[in-house]
Scaffold this active site. Structure first.
Site, PDB file in Angstrom:
ATOM      1  NE  ARG A  66      -1.232 -15.036  -3.103  1.00 16.56           N
ATOM      2  CZ  ARG A  66      -0.915 -13.821  -2.754  1.00 16.56           C
ATOM      3  NH1 ARG A  66      -0.035 -13.144  -3.455  1.00 16.56           N
ATOM      4  NH2 ARG A  66      -1.443 -13.262  -1.688  1.00 16.56           N
ATOM      5  CG  ASN A 106      -4.618  -7.986   8.973  1.00 16.62           C
ATOM      6  OD1 ASN A 106      -3.421  -8.099   9.217  1.00 16.62           O
ATOM      7  ND2 ASN A 106      -5.076  -7.150   8.066  1.00 16.62           N
ATOM      8  CB  THR A 107      -3.287  -5.219  13.555  1.00 19.75           C
ATOM      9  OG1 THR A 107      -3.270  -3.838  13.872  1.00 19.75           O
ATOM     10  CG2 THR A 107      -1.892  -5.691  13.230  1.00 19.75           C
ATOM     11  CG  HIS A 108      -6.066  -1.750   7.979  1.00 17.96           C
ATOM     12  ND1 HIS A 108      -5.306  -1.957   6.848  1.00 17.96           N
ATOM     13  CD2 HIS A 108      -6.741  -0.591   7.780  1.00 17.96           C
ATOM     14  CE1 HIS A 108      -5.521  -0.967   6.000  1.00 17.96           C
ATOM     15  NE2 HIS A 108      -6.382  -0.128   6.529  1.00 17.96           N
ATOM     16  CG  ASP A 140     -14.207 -10.985   5.390  1.00 22.47           C
ATOM     17  OD1 ASP A 140     -13.217 -10.459   4.816  1.00 22.47           O
ATOM     18  OD2 ASP A 140     -15.296 -10.399   5.522  1.00 22.47           O
ATOM     19  N   GLY A 142     -12.411 -10.956   2.006  1.00 21.71           N
ATOM     20  CA  GLY A 142     -12.208  -9.671   1.340  1.00 21.71           C
ATOM     21  C   GLY A 142     -10.917  -8.998   1.774  1.00 21.71           C
ATOM     22  CG  ASP A 144      -7.586  -4.426   4.967  1.00 24.96           C
ATOM     23  OD1 ASP A 144      -7.053  -5.423   5.482  1.00 24.96           O
ATOM     24  OD2 ASP A 144      -6.940  -3.561   4.347  1.00 24.96           O
TER      25      ASP A 144
HETATM   26  C1  GRF Z   1       1.431  -2.045  11.058  1.00 23.78           C
HETATM   27  O1  GRF Z   1       1.043  -0.687  11.142  1.00 23.78           O
HETATM   28  C2  GRF Z   1       0.389  -2.869  10.341  1.00 23.78           C
HETATM   29  O2  GRF Z   1      -0.915  -2.510  10.651  1.00 23.78           O
HETATM   30  C3  GRF Z   1       0.724  -2.534   8.906  1.00 23.78           C
HETATM   31  O3  GRF Z   1       2.132  -2.559   8.862  1.00 23.78           O
HETATM   32  C4  GRF Z   1       2.629  -2.214  10.143  1.00 23.78           C
HETATM   33  C5  GRF Z   1       3.524  -3.337  10.594  1.00 23.78           C
HETATM   34  O4  GRF Z   1       4.385  -2.932  11.617  1.00 23.78           O
HETATM   35  N1  GRF Z   1       0.082  -3.432   7.985  1.00 23.78           N
HETATM   36  P1  GRF Z   1       5.351  -3.941  12.342  1.00 23.78           P
HETATM   37  O5  GRF Z   1       6.030  -4.826  11.309  1.00 23.78           O
HETATM   38  O6  GRF Z   1       4.530  -4.762  13.315  1.00 23.78           O
HETATM   39  O7  GRF Z   1       6.342  -3.055  13.062  1.00 23.78           O
END
Ligand code: GRF
Length: 199
Positions: A66, A106-108, A140, A142, A144
């Site tokens: 990894r 990152n988007t969550h 960071d 962790g 999320d």
């Molecule tokens: C998003 O909702 C993201 O937050 C999550 O997976 C989804 C990815 O969607 N981790 P896409 O590949 O951008 O359509």
């Protein structure tokens, strides 16, 4: 100055597409200079191809550990000299070494700190919350846990399934991502403890 973005993806890439579309306007202030993935044959890579954006794939299974994978990913990203790395549906954690080299957001698909991890939409639905949403945060060490840059709220409706809820979250998530990355690119940001101030 245009902010150079490297976008990391693992799937459909609708968030990537929203960024690519926003970057078509020079006033947006950012450009996707490369797309990186941890797997082949995903729609996100096809999107990069269609827009003539360089892409690369680093699969964990191609490396002896990894750590080697992580270093190869960080090195390849560095070759594109990004100002900001955007993890948009990238289903891997990166190391502290990677993060020391590359500021990463990152988007969550949940309102952190609630429902971190791989199943943000499913976990929120199962818990029975009446609102959920999406969070953009600075990554960071962790899972999320990083400082929150932006959040957007999405109501849960009685008939929601995981799929319908996640699709509605993704609509709001894309707008939040595009608006916030644009603000970060044009106006910068400051970190005061955990508090992020844009502009
Ligand atoms: C998003 O909702 C993201 O937050 C999550 O997976 C989804 C990815 O969607 N981790 P896409 O590949 O951008 O359509």
């Amino acid at each position: 100055m245009t902010t150079r973005l490297v976008v990391l993806v693992s799937g459909a890439g609708t968030n990537l597409q929203a960024l690519i579309d926003a970057c078509a306007d020079p006033a947006y202030g950012a450009r996707v200079v490369a797309v990186g993935a941890d797997r082949d044959d995903i729609e996100a890579l096809a999107r990069a191809d269609r827009h003539g954006i360089p892409s690369f794939v680093k699969q964990v299974s191609q490396f002896s550990s990894r750590e080697h994978w992580d270093r190869a990913l960080a090195d390849t990203v560095a070759g594109f000299e990004p100002d900001l790395v955007v993890s948009a549906g990238f289903m891997k954690l990166v190391s502290e070494d990677f993060l020391a080299r590359h500021t990463t957001v990152n988007t969550h698909p949940a309102l952190l700190p609630s429902f971190p991890g791989m199943h943000g939409a499913a976990d929120a639905l199962a818990y029975g919350v009446k609102v959920t949403g999406a969070t953009l945060f600075i990554v960071d060490g962790g899972v999320d846990t990083g400082p929150i840059v932006a959040q957007t709220v999405v109501p849960v409706i009685d008939d929601d399934t995981v799929e319908t809820l996640h699709e509605r979250i993704k609509i709001a998530e894309r707008t939040m991502l595009v608006d916030t990355v644009g603000l970060m690119a044009r106006d910068g940001w400051e970190l005061d403890g955990r508090r992020v101030r844009l502009g």
